[in-house]
Design an enzyme around this catalytic site. Structure first.
Site, short mmCIF file in Angstrom:
data_model
loop_
_atom_site.label_atom_id
_atom_site.label_comp_id
_atom_site.label_asym_id
_atom_site.label_seq_id
_atom_site.Cartn_x
_atom_site.Cartn_y
_atom_site.Cartn_z
N PRO A 54 -66.25 -35.35 28.29
CA PRO A 54 -66.31 -34.03 28.55
C PRO A 54 -67.08 -33.26 27.87
O PRO A 54 -67.08 -33.33 26.43
CB PRO A 54 -65.00 -33.47 28.75
CG PRO A 54 -64.08 -34.48 28.24
CD PRO A 54 -64.88 -35.76 28.16
N ASN A 55 -68.17 -32.51 28.27
CA ASN A 55 -68.85 -31.45 27.37
C ASN A 55 -70.05 -32.03 26.98
O ASN A 55 -71.00 -31.54 26.49
CB ASN A 55 -67.99 -30.58 26.74
CG ASN A 55 -67.07 -29.65 27.51
OD1 ASN A 55 -67.43 -29.18 28.36
ND2 ASN A 55 -65.81 -29.90 27.26
N ARG A 95 -76.31 -26.58 23.38
CA ARG A 95 -75.23 -25.38 22.92
C ARG A 95 -74.94 -26.02 21.77
O ARG A 95 -74.91 -27.21 21.19
CB ARG A 95 -74.16 -25.42 23.85
CG ARG A 95 -74.38 -25.02 25.31
CD ARG A 95 -74.60 -23.64 25.53
NE ARG A 95 -74.40 -23.09 26.76
CZ ARG A 95 -75.53 -23.27 27.80
NH1 ARG A 95 -76.40 -23.83 27.28
NH2 ARG A 95 -75.14 -22.91 28.97
N TYR A 114 -73.73 -29.94 16.72
CA TYR A 114 -73.96 -30.93 17.81
C TYR A 114 -75.39 -31.61 17.70
O TYR A 114 -75.87 -32.67 18.44
CB TYR A 114 -73.49 -31.00 19.18
CG TYR A 114 -71.97 -30.73 18.99
CD1 TYR A 114 -71.34 -29.58 19.33
CD2 TYR A 114 -71.02 -31.89 18.65
CE1 TYR A 114 -70.08 -29.36 19.38
CE2 TYR A 114 -69.62 -31.86 18.76
CZ TYR A 114 -69.29 -30.68 19.16
OH TYR A 114 -67.74 -30.56 19.14
N ASN A 145 -68.14 -42.53 23.49
CA ASN A 145 -67.88 -41.25 22.99
C ASN A 145 -66.73 -40.73 23.86
O ASN A 145 -67.30 -39.97 24.75
CB ASN A 145 -69.16 -40.36 22.77
CG ASN A 145 -68.85 -39.12 21.91
OD1 ASN A 145 -67.47 -38.71 21.81
ND2 ASN A 145 -69.84 -38.53 21.19
N ALA A 150 -63.43 -35.00 23.95
CA ALA A 150 -62.05 -34.42 23.48
C ALA A 150 -60.92 -35.40 24.05
O ALA A 150 -59.94 -35.31 23.66
CB ALA A 150 -61.71 -33.13 24.34
N GLU A 159 -66.25 -47.21 19.51
CA GLU A 159 -66.01 -45.57 19.59
C GLU A 159 -66.99 -45.09 18.61
O GLU A 159 -67.25 -45.33 17.73
CB GLU A 159 -64.48 -45.44 19.11
CG GLU A 159 -64.02 -43.93 18.99
CD GLU A 159 -62.84 -43.63 18.26
OE1 GLU A 159 -62.16 -44.53 17.97
OE2 GLU A 159 -62.57 -42.56 18.14
N HIS A 217 -68.80 -40.96 17.52
CA HIS A 217 -68.84 -39.61 17.74
C HIS A 217 -69.97 -39.06 17.12
O HIS A 217 -70.41 -39.59 15.89
CB HIS A 217 -67.50 -39.18 16.85
CG HIS A 217 -66.08 -39.43 17.36
ND1 HIS A 217 -65.79 -38.88 18.70
CD2 HIS A 217 -65.56 -40.54 17.16
CE1 HIS A 217 -64.64 -39.54 19.15
NE2 HIS A 217 -64.49 -40.53 17.96
N ARG A 227 -64.10 -31.97 9.98
CA ARG A 227 -63.67 -30.96 10.81
C ARG A 227 -62.23 -30.72 11.00
O ARG A 227 -61.49 -30.97 10.02
CB ARG A 227 -64.17 -31.22 12.13
CG ARG A 227 -65.79 -31.64 12.27
CD ARG A 227 -66.25 -31.97 13.69
NE ARG A 227 -66.23 -30.78 14.51
CZ ARG A 227 -66.50 -30.84 15.64
NH1 ARG A 227 -67.08 -31.73 16.40
NH2 ARG A 227 -66.47 -29.41 16.56
O1 LIG Z 1 -68.55 -35.60 17.64
C1 LIG Z 1 -68.46 -36.25 18.81
O2 LIG Z 1 -69.04 -36.80 19.30
C2 LIG Z 1 -67.09 -35.59 19.54
O3 LIG Z 1 -66.69 -36.51 20.36
C3 LIG Z 1 -67.41 -34.35 20.29
C4 LIG Z 1 -66.39 -33.97 20.91
C5 LIG Z 1 -67.06 -32.41 21.91
C6 LIG Z 1 -67.79 -33.02 22.81
C7 LIG Z 1 -68.53 -31.47 23.18
O4 LIG Z 1 -69.99 -31.66 22.90
C8 LIG Z 1 -70.77 -30.29 22.80
C9 LIG Z 1 -71.82 -30.52 22.68
C10 LIG Z 1 -72.56 -29.20 22.83
C11 LIG Z 1 -71.93 -28.20 22.97
C12 LIG Z 1 -70.62 -28.08 23.16
C13 LIG Z 1 -69.86 -29.19 23.22
C14 LIG Z 1 -65.33 -33.26 20.17
O5 LIG Z 1 -64.09 -32.82 20.94
C15 LIG Z 1 -64.64 -34.63 19.37
O6 LIG Z 1 -63.56 -34.15 18.45
C16 LIG Z 1 -65.72 -35.19 18.56
#
Ligand SMILES: O=C(O)[C@]1(O)C[C@H](CCCOc2ccccc2)[C@@H](O)[C@H](O)C1
Length: 152
Positions: free
Chosen positions: A12-13, A20, A25, A77, A80, A101, A103, A110
């Site tokens: 997700p996201n 964003r 990111y 990946n 969340a 896995e 990230h 973090r």
């Molecule tokens: O660092 C990563 O790839 C994460 O999997 C990204 C997740 C969040 C994905 C959301 O990605 C976004 C990208 C741009 C803007 C907002 C969210 C986070 O919840 C993990 O702890 C680490």
């Protein structure tokens, strides 16, 4: 034999990558990552599928389908879902396909709660903090690592 069929899954996201919160990111989009990954795999004679969803059940269904498709390895990946989803963990264990896995951020730099993963103890490898390069590294690992395993 090196894997011929690799599936890259994003939770997700991650469709927001590059659009964003670039300070967290980065500015590379998921489409950019996908194109580079497909080219990278093709240069090694492997095929690569890419799937992103914001829905837990859809991710589970895609993992189930990988079994029927003869996927040799998964790069995931979980986003969340990393920190919450026993259901996605169970799907990966259920299809018995080796997975990496991944990230893009260093989750250990973090919030504390991001250090808990429902996947790491079962992953062939865990990559974090490399940004978009993490996808390139994961695919390279899969191609090399699986080739070595095939020799055993
Ligand atoms: O660092 C990563 O790839 C994460 O999997 C990204 C997740 C969040 C994905 C959301 O990605 C976004 C990208 C741009 C803007 C907002 C969210 C986070 O919840 C993990 O702890 C680490």
């Amino acid at each position: 034999m090196a894997p011929k069929n690799i599936l890259v899954l994003n939770g997700p996201n991650l469709n927001l990558l590059g659009t964003r919160e670039p300070h967290i990111y980065g500015s590379t989009t998921l489409a950019d990552i996908e194109q580079a990954a497909i080219s990278q795999a093709a240069s090694s004679g492997a095929s690569l599928s890419f799937y992103q969803t914001n829905h837990e059940g859809a991710l589970i269904d895609r993992i189930h389908a990988a079994r029927q498709e003869g996927v040799d390895a998964i790069v995931i990946n979980p986003a969340a879902f990393t920190h919450s989803s026993v259901a996605v963990r169970d799907a990966l264990l259920g299809v018995d396909i080796p997975f990496v896995e991944l990230h893009v951020t260093n989750v250990y730099k973090r919030e504390e709660w991001r250090r808990k993963s429902y996947f790491s103890d079962k992953a062939e490898a865990v990559i974090c903090g490399l940004g978009p390069f993490g996808y390139k590294a994961a695919i390279e690992f899969v191609l090399d690592h699986m080739k070595e395993r095939a020799k055993l």
